[in-house]
Every structure is written in C-alpha cells, then in structure tokens.
Design an enzyme around this catalytic site. Structure first.
Site, mmCIF file in Angstrom:
data_model
loop_
_atom_site.group_PDB
_atom_site.id
_atom_site.type_symbol
_atom_site.label_atom_id
_atom_site.label_comp_id
_atom_site.label_asym_id
_atom_site.label_seq_id
_atom_site.Cartn_x
_atom_site.Cartn_y
_atom_site.Cartn_z
ATOM 1 N N GLU A 169 0.379 4.128 0.722
ATOM 2 C CA GLU A 169 -0.296 5.187 1.473
ATOM 3 C C GLU A 169 0.719 5.979 2.282
ATOM 4 O O GLU A 169 1.521 5.411 3.000
ATOM 5 C CB GLU A 169 -1.284 4.562 2.476
ATOM 6 C CG GLU A 169 -2.558 4.070 1.864
ATOM 7 C CD GLU A 169 -3.452 3.429 2.920
ATOM 8 O OE1 GLU A 169 -4.326 4.121 3.445
ATOM 9 O OE2 GLU A 169 -3.241 2.234 3.205
ATOM 10 N N ARG B 141 -0.593 2.032 12.989
ATOM 11 C CA ARG B 141 -1.090 0.752 12.479
ATOM 12 C C ARG B 141 -1.033 0.608 10.966
ATOM 13 O O ARG B 141 -1.636 -0.309 10.420
ATOM 14 C CB ARG B 141 -2.513 0.509 12.988
ATOM 15 C CG ARG B 141 -3.549 1.487 12.481
ATOM 16 C CD ARG B 141 -4.912 1.023 12.977
ATOM 17 N NE ARG B 141 -5.995 1.835 12.471
ATOM 18 C CZ ARG B 141 -7.273 1.595 12.734
ATOM 19 N NH1 ARG B 141 -7.612 0.576 13.473
ATOM 20 N NH2 ARG B 141 -8.213 2.364 12.252
ATOM 21 N N HIS B 142 -0.334 1.479 10.284
ATOM 22 C CA HIS B 142 -0.183 1.350 8.829
ATOM 23 C C HIS B 142 1.249 1.009 8.445
ATOM 24 O O HIS B 142 2.186 1.568 8.981
ATOM 25 C CB HIS B 142 -0.590 2.651 8.137
ATOM 26 C CG HIS B 142 -2.067 2.884 8.124
ATOM 27 N ND1 HIS B 142 -2.714 3.568 9.118
ATOM 28 C CD2 HIS B 142 -3.015 2.505 7.230
ATOM 29 C CE1 HIS B 142 -4.022 3.608 8.850
ATOM 30 N NE2 HIS B 142 -4.240 2.960 7.713
ATOM 31 N N SER C 32 -11.215 -7.405 6.864
ATOM 32 C CA SER C 32 -12.330 -6.855 6.113
ATOM 33 C C SER C 32 -12.746 -7.929 5.123
ATOM 34 O O SER C 32 -11.897 -8.611 4.559
ATOM 35 C CB SER C 32 -11.814 -5.621 5.370
ATOM 36 O OG SER C 32 -12.813 -4.653 5.291
ATOM 37 N N ARG D 134 0.843 -1.195 0.000
ATOM 38 C CA ARG D 134 0.000 0.000 0.000
ATOM 39 C C ARG D 134 0.880 1.246 0.000
ATOM 40 O O ARG D 134 1.615 1.487 0.957
ATOM 41 C CB ARG D 134 -0.892 0.036 1.259
ATOM 42 C CG ARG D 134 -1.797 -1.182 1.438
ATOM 43 C CD ARG D 134 -3.106 -1.099 0.678
ATOM 44 N NE ARG D 134 -3.735 -2.417 0.589
ATOM 45 C CZ ARG D 134 -4.618 -2.893 1.478
ATOM 46 N NH1 ARG D 134 -4.991 -2.151 2.513
ATOM 47 N NH2 ARG D 134 -5.140 -4.107 1.328
ATOM 48 N N GLU E 259 -9.666 -2.746 13.654
ATOM 49 C CA GLU E 259 -10.009 -3.617 12.533
ATOM 50 C C GLU E 259 -8.801 -4.453 12.142
ATOM 51 O O GLU E 259 -7.711 -3.952 11.961
ATOM 52 C CB GLU E 259 -10.461 -2.733 11.351
ATOM 53 C CG GLU E 259 -10.884 -3.483 10.112
ATOM 54 C CD GLU E 259 -9.804 -3.507 9.047
ATOM 55 O OE1 GLU E 259 -9.502 -4.609 8.544
ATOM 56 O OE2 GLU E 259 -9.261 -2.442 8.727
ATOM 57 N N ARG F 34 -1.096 -6.754 12.389
ATOM 58 C CA ARG F 34 -2.114 -6.187 13.288
ATOM 59 C C ARG F 34 -2.615 -7.226 14.281
ATOM 60 O O ARG F 34 -2.831 -6.923 15.450
ATOM 61 C CB ARG F 34 -3.306 -5.656 12.483
ATOM 62 C CG ARG F 34 -3.012 -4.336 11.841
ATOM 63 C CD ARG F 34 -4.310 -3.656 11.411
ATOM 64 N NE ARG F 34 -3.996 -2.462 10.643
ATOM 65 C CZ ARG F 34 -4.895 -1.667 10.085
ATOM 66 N NH1 ARG F 34 -6.186 -1.959 10.183
ATOM 67 N NH2 ARG F 34 -4.535 -0.598 9.422
#
Lengths: 532, 532
Positions: free
Chosen positions: B306, B312-313, B458, B304, B455, B506
């Site tokens: 991002e 948490r990323h 998903s 990712r 989370e 996670r």
C-alpha cells in the site's frame, strides 16, 4: 402407482398390435405393476418407519453452523475416552474416519487429531433401524457430533488409540459433511511405507499427491504429530533463549540489496524499484548486537532462490537465529549454542513422546542420541577421521554431502551421539564476515552443527571491527556500496559477538529420522512447487 | 626534527635569494627549530611519564578480540551496581556514554542497555595522571572494560539509573573504539520531544535521521525498552496461546496467487514465474483448521504494497494470527480472543514496568486501562454513540480513521477502558469469506479490536462450507480459479471456525501511547524507506 402401469399400455399408442406384442406388453405391464407394488410397499415401510421412528430427533444433519445458537454442552475429546469413565454418557465431536455396517449394527472409527476410538450403533430400544442406516451413509471425513455411553470391550481394539473402550452411540449429527470422493484415503496416507510384509500390496500415497491435497494429508495422525513436534522445537528453542536472557527481535524480510553476493536471491518489485528477500537475518541480528541488545534471537522465514531439488533444500524455510555478544572468546557463545541444543533435545524427549511414537508407527527411527555437554570436534580431527576411513580429502576442502553424512556415521560409531559440533572451519570456505582464527589464518572461528550426519546450523564469530570487516569484504570482492549500512553498523563500537542460524525443518526432519524435508514443511516451497 | 628546519632552507633551492627572503627563511627556521624543541620536550615528558607510569598496565586499548584467550573473570552488569555492594571491587563492560574531565579527575557515564552509572577516575596512588588523560580521551560510544570499587555517593546521582553508587575506577581498557564523529548524539535521541520547558532549545533528532542511523538510535534507553516490551508482547501472546492449547504453525510467505483480490500485493520473481508475498496468513491458517489442528496460531511477516504514508501503516509488519474451531457460536472464539488480550495486557503491566516507565521518561503516556472481561459493543451501538455525539454516519458505513478514534474517546469516557471489541460489522465492508449474521444478512459475524481508539485486530467467523464460500466469492467477483486450493480445503469437512490477526507494531505503539509505528518497528519498511 397404477397410473404407471396404464402408461405402459398407452405408450403403444394407435399402432396395430400383434398377439405376441400384446402378450409382451401384458407381461411388461404386470412386471411394472409388481415393481410399483414393491416400491409402494417399501415407501410405506419407510414412511411407517419414519413416522414411527422413535429416534428421529436423535440423528440428522445440522444446518450450516452460522452461530445461530449458543449451546452449553460439555464436549469430551477422543483422548479422554478411557476406561475410568465406563458407563458415562458423553458428547464428542470428531471426524468419521471409517464406517462399516453389518446387519443391524454399524461400527464407526471416530478420529480427532492423533487419537481415535470405536463407535457402535446397534438397533435397540434406543437406536432405530433408520438411524443405523443414516450413520452408515455418512461420508468419510465428515465431522460429526456424537453422544454415547462409554463401554468396556472384551478385548483391546488394536486399530484405535483408545483400545480399552468403545462408544455406544445414542445420538449422531453431521456438523460438516465431506464430499464422497476423497482425492486420497487417510488410511493410505498414514500407511507405513516400504514395509516388507503382507501389507506391501496395499496402496500408499506419493509425495506429490500428498502435497497437492495437503489439507487431507495433514489429517493423518503422523502429520498431526510431526507438526506438533515441530511447534515443540520452536517452543523449546524459545524457552532456551528466554532462560538465557536473549531478546526476540523482528527482522525485515524485504531488503534493499542482495547482501550476500546476489546469487540465489529472490527479487521483489517494491513500488518503482527492486528489492530482495532476505537470505538470512544475520546481518540484521548483528546490527541488533551493535545496537546493544547483547543477546538476540529471531524466528522467521528465510528465502533461497536455489534451483536445488534435493531431499533437504527448500526455497522458503524457517530460521531459528541467534546472536550474542561475548566477552573474550567465541566459545562462550558456542557453549551457549551447545546447551540450547541440548535443552531442545531434552524438551522433545521429555514432552513429545506421544508425537515421537506416533510418527514412528509410520516412519520407524531410532532414539535420537546426544551427549551432555555436546561433542565438539575441530576441523582437522574431522578430516583425520575421514582419511583414516579411506576418504581422500584435502585439509581445507569443504565437506561434500556424502562426506558429511559419512563423517556423521563415523562420529556415531566412535562417540555414540547423533549430534555434534564441528569447530574451526577453513576460512576460505566461509563468508567474508567470519573472524579468522588468530592462531592459524587458514582456519576461522566458525562452526557447524550436525544431526544424524547432516548440517542443521552454521555459525561463527563475526568480524566486529568495521575496518577489518571492510578489508575482509574487499578480499571477497563484495560490492562495498551494497553493504555500507552493514559495515557502518560497526563504526561506533561493537562488542565481539558470535551466533548461528538453525534450519527448523531440518531439525524436525533429522530428529525424527525422516527422509525428506517436505515432510516437515507445512506447505513446502521448492523450485517446482508453490501450491497450495 | 632539526632536519625539518634544514628542509625549509633547502626548499629555497638554487634560486637567487634577497636579504629579506634570507631573513624570513632564518626566522622560519628558528620557529621550526623552537617548535621541534617543544615537541621533543613534550615527547620526553610523555616518555618519562610513561616510563614512570606505575599504572601503565591498568589502562589501554585491547587488541582486536579474535578469541585469543579464554579469560575467567566475573563481569557485573551495570544494573547490579547497587548500594548493597559498597566497597566491592567489580569488573563491568559497558559503553562510554559521556565523559567530563576536570583537573585531576575524570567523570564517566557508563551505559548498558537501559541502565547507566557514574564512574570516576581520580589521580591517586592507584590512578596515574596519564591514565586519567587516557580515559578522558576515549571516544563516546566506545565499549570499555572497567574495574573499580563501588562507592557510596553523598547525594543521589539524578542523571543515572544507579543513583546511590558510583564506581571508583582502577582499570580501564577499550574493547571496541567508536569513531569520534557520531552521526547523532545518544543524549539528543533520548531527549523528550516537545516539552515546553527550559530545555526546548536543546537538540532533538528527527525521525529520518534516527532511522538512517538506526543502530545508534536503538541504543537509547527508550528504544532498548520499546523493543524489549515488543518482545514481551510476542512472549505474552505465545504464552496465552500455549495455555489454551493452540499449535504454532509456520506458514509460507511466498504464495502462487494474490489471494485477496490482487491489489496491494508485492510481486516476486520465482524462477521462471511470478509469485506474490502473502498479505496475510489467514487462508493458510484456515487450511490448518480444515487439516484438524483445531486451534492454531502463527507469528510472522505480513506484506502490504500500500502506498500509505501514515503514522500507522507499514509495508512489512508482524502479524500475530490465531484461528480456532468452535462448537456452536463464534463467541466461543471471541471470548478466547478477549481473554488472550487481557493476558497480554496483564503480562505487560506485571512484567514490563521498568520498560514502561523508561519509555515514559521520553514519551509520556497514561496507564493503559482495560476491563475484565473486555468491553464488547455491537456495531449499531457504536454507530449510535457516534450519532449521539453529533457525527453523521450511515448504518452500514465503514468507520473513517477520525471516526474510529473519536469512537475510542467516547468509549473511554463512558466505560473507562482503552481496549474494546466492536462486534457485528456490516457484511458489505468485510471480505468474502466472512460469515453473514444468521439473523440479519446486512451484518456479519465479524469484529475488530481497538486500543486507544485505533484498530489493532480484525477477525471473523469464516465461511467453512465450500459451496457457500464459492457463492460468496462469486458475489464478490473474486477470480475463482485463483482461490481454488483455498475453497477445496473446505470440501472434505471443516469445523466452524473463527479467528483474527493482530498487528504487533500497532499493539506496542498504542500500548505505550506512541505516535508513530516507525517507533515500534526495528527496521521499518514503508513506500519511501527500505534501508537500513
């Protein structure tokens, strides 16, 4: 329908009409009227049938399954339809592999993964004529729910895996319809290639068409078996690792520097900088050893930007990598590697016979042979075998692919094994981090493993001393700055260690005696293919 | 050494010399001579000692272990040094964690992964004075081979895991020396952070220093335990999958099109074209379902791009992904997902207590609580709980991170569980391939799983009908051309299916109650870190 006939006349409009034309028109009108009559008859018949159809709730198309209802229903698997269940009524969900209707009967072949069975609809007091018609019109590859009674057959059905029974269908519903025109026929894709028999005129499917339509291609029983066996290789490898107390590490694929020289590496845009895709997890698993994990393994994607379009190269493949600290001699590690391979071979032989036999129906091969403990040869022995067989090769020259394969054949002839380890590779043809042989500096503490004459693992004792590692890197003209983190990993004490990396797709390919690595990669990546 | 004194004089050269200067030179020469004498004396003493040293073969530095010899020697593990072996003489190989010499004694702490023990050298008829000196001078983090007798201790050694015994050392050899200056001290890196007690003045090690020197940092007993437990999560996940007949697939990381919209995707140079790193294996595992594998899972790197610098990323993490065909309702899959999580939680609780307790010594946390079967809430219930607690939130508004965590706390209070499933997410906040709820088109057949209020998975029922999928993709303004292969996968019959993707790091972080995902990624990648 009479209106139609009338229209024919009206269509002549106000134009003057000759006798001939009148007669023609008359005839056409009669024809049309007759046709209309026939159609009306058929419609009435159909309507009558439908109205009458005692079976009308026993077939049809499901609406899109959007999880409208929870249905409690025991659904059997095709492989469970066996002679001990004769007279039982069961539901199955399967693909319609083929259908053939013949008067009041319709024969279906229902397929589920590696298994298939024959289904039969026959007009009777339970099955109506429209129901048989409906079944006969279901497109191939549609998914259906079928209820039927398991029945014995007078003689084995050779074309199905469930030879001793057939299913007398009493309900049939389409769960998910396939479009009628398939880009390839599953039967064609599953046909044995290059068989010199009567069937040689039948179509087969080329590699590219297969790969372009991989989702269909993967449905063949052969492919179902290949990828189940491949999952088996991973499973057996992991079990072998766990049994020997190896810890699984997760190792990054994006790295900051092209660690092994910079050739053949994919570049990634990483925010405002460039990064690279790891060509091997080796440097990181070694860091895992320097970080005290003692015995580590990792399973993951490995990337090679090699423009090699061969039967055994991929740009992305799966590495089964292991590394372990040893006490005094790297053969402690090599013994482990050998026994791990034997665990894998035994596991495949004992747990995946169905898959092996399924693949062989399309791609014949001989049993994979291995010795316990595995055969281990040293480099000079290998060279000598080649020379004795007439090959000209220097002492320290790397093995070409033909020589590698030829040596595999010689080893098979002499030792009757499809697996062997070649130890003590020349130092000059190995990477900088390879530990030199203490007794002969032209050789090294490194090895390859071969299956059916092709390399499937490369490994070595690594240099675990930072100063010596630096010296070796300089000797190889490596940019020291780029491997600083790697060399630093060994500055604060590191145990002697050795390991290796196994190519998963090669193991599967060679174990099954297949001819192309694209057959054992789910969605292969090569210089010319990046889809699907 | 007398030569040196002479040189001092000679250094004055041919220049004219004053009386003062002469005197000074004289003094210096005398000094130098005395120093030389002292040195000579010490050398002689050392030589004498060495000559005399009855223990001289019992300690020293090994030459670089290049696999010169195969040595048959039983080597024990530190954790095997227990009271039932008192008086046994054993070899161990371990790191020198710390040493403290005191007159004729030298105490060592010897560390191996999560375990450590006390070693003692004491001048005696078996241990010489030079031997104790040698041991006292071994640098911390060096790897040593030690032979000693296991002895009882008058009172437990609280600072070691092996509290009831110590090792009376009779041989000690350095296998691999560490450089004397360590970039971080293992004890500092292992110290519990933010404890309000007397020790708060002691050094701890910041996240970046740790990660910059990850190989050392990973040697702490805490990190040894964290990554063993993380391997345990993978192992338990896989066992849960195998038990339920899921097939492991290997899914490509390099893909031809940015399938999920194109934002946050890393670009790769692929020969003469661009390619991308997969943000999820989801489209491919769905193709696996359309290709008849029925139940699939895959474990691998997910990327990712991002620019999120949060606790948490990560830019690269490990996905534990699963997907399964179901018969009539996606809750068939959600039931499986719930029981898979419970298998993992039970497995960790039952098989990894040592690791859990080890981590807690540095990072305290409460037992992870879960219900069997897991708690399942629907979206409107979650929203109501938040509203009842005073949060203003719209019916179909996505959960912010603070609301997500707050809901987790509310759930914990009400149901006493650290794990729950939230079902029936609003359709508008889910990807195009999510199946709408058949009963209310504002909602969808999709769900998230949460651990300690965050989370970690998903998932959803996916649209398995190509026409409907096309419609949904158009509704989301997706470039249809780019997802053609994906949509095509569903044109030839596909079973209804559902699945989800779990973030490994996670799960480990939240199970252990840690505060940062960089603690559970071996070599974390974020927008600011790409090394080591």
């Amino acid at each position: 329908m009479a209106d139609n006939g009338g229209n024919v006349e009206n269509n002549q409009g106000d134009a003057p009409i000759s006798k001939k034309a009148q007669k023609k028109a008359q005839k056409e009108a009669e024809k049309a009227a007759k046709k209309a009559e026939r159609q009306a008859e058929q419609a009435a018949e159909a309507e009558a049938e439908a109205g009458d159809d005692f079976a009308k709730d026993l077939y049809g198309n499901y609406p899109l399954i959007q999880s409208q209802n929870k249905i409690e229903r025991k659904i059997y698997r095709v492989e469970e339809l066996t002679a001990d269940k004769i007279d039982q009524k069961v539901w199955i969900r399967a693909r319609l592999h083929t259908s053939r209707s013949k008067g009041k009967q319709c024969f279906l072949v229902l397929r589920q993964q590696q298994f298939n069975c024959q289904g039969l609809l026959c007009v009777s007091d339970k099955v109506s004529k429209p129901m048989v018609k409906f079944a006969a019109n279901i497109t191939k590859e549609s998914i259906v729910d079928v209820e039927g009674v398991i029945a014995a057959v007078p003689q084995p059905i050779e074309s199905c895996t469930q030879k001793d029974v057939e299913l007398h269908i009493e309900q049939i519903f389409v769960v998910s319809p396939a479009e009628p025109r398939l880009p390839l026929q599953i039967d064609d894709a599953a046909r044995a290639e290059g068989k010199d028999d009567d069937d040689s005129s039948l179509a087969t499917v080329g590699q590219d068409v297969r790969l372009d339509n991989r989702v269909l291609d993967l449905r063949t029983t052969t492919n179902q078996a290949i990828f189940r066996l491949e999952a088996g290789v991973v499973q057996e490898f992991r079990a072998a690792m766990k049994k020997r107390d190896f810890v699984e590490l997760q190792i990054p694929k994006i790295i900051s520097a092209a660690s092994e020289g910079g050739a053949n590496v994919f570049t990634v845009s990483y925010f405002k900088n460039n990064a690279y895709l790891a060509q091997s997890p080796q440097l990181y698993k070694q860091m895992g050893i320097a970080a005290d994990f003692e015995r580590v393994f990792t399973i993951g994607a490995v990337f090679r930007a090699e423009d090699s379009n061969t039967h055994r190269h991929l740009c992305e493949f799966v590495g089964l990598d292991m590394e372990m600290a040893f006490k005094y001699h790297y053969h402690e590690a090599l013994d482990v590697i050998g026994s791990v391979f034997n665990d894998i071979f035994r596991g495949l032989r004992d747990n995946f016979q169905t898959e092996i036999q399924t693949v062989r129906r399309q791609f014949p091969s001989e049993d994979f042979k291995f010795l316990d403990p595995p055969l281990r040869l040293e480099w000079p022995e290998g060279i000598k075998m080649l020379r004795d067989a007439g090959i000209e090769i220097d002492d320290l020259e790397d093995l070409s692919t033909p020589n590698e394969k030829f040596l595999g054949r010689l080893v098979k002839e002499k030792y009757d094994t499809d697996f062997y380890i070649l130890d003590k590779f020349p130092l000059c043809i190995r990477p900088f981090y390879t530990m030199p042989d203490p007794n002969n500096p032209q050789y090294s503490n490194s090895y390859d493993c071969f299956m059916r004459g092709e390399e499937i693992m490369s490994g070595a004792q690594r240099v675990h001393d930072s100063k010596f590692l630096l010296e070796r890197a300089k000797h190889h003209n490596i940019d020291i700055e780029k491997i600083k983190a790697y060399i630093d990993a060994f500055r604060y004490g590191a145990p002697p260690h050795a390991g290796g990396g196994i190519g998963l797709e090669r193991v599967t390919m060679l174990y099954l005696g297949l001819d192309n690595i694209r057959k054992t990669s789910l969605f292969p990546r090569d210089p010319k293919r990046l889809t699907p």
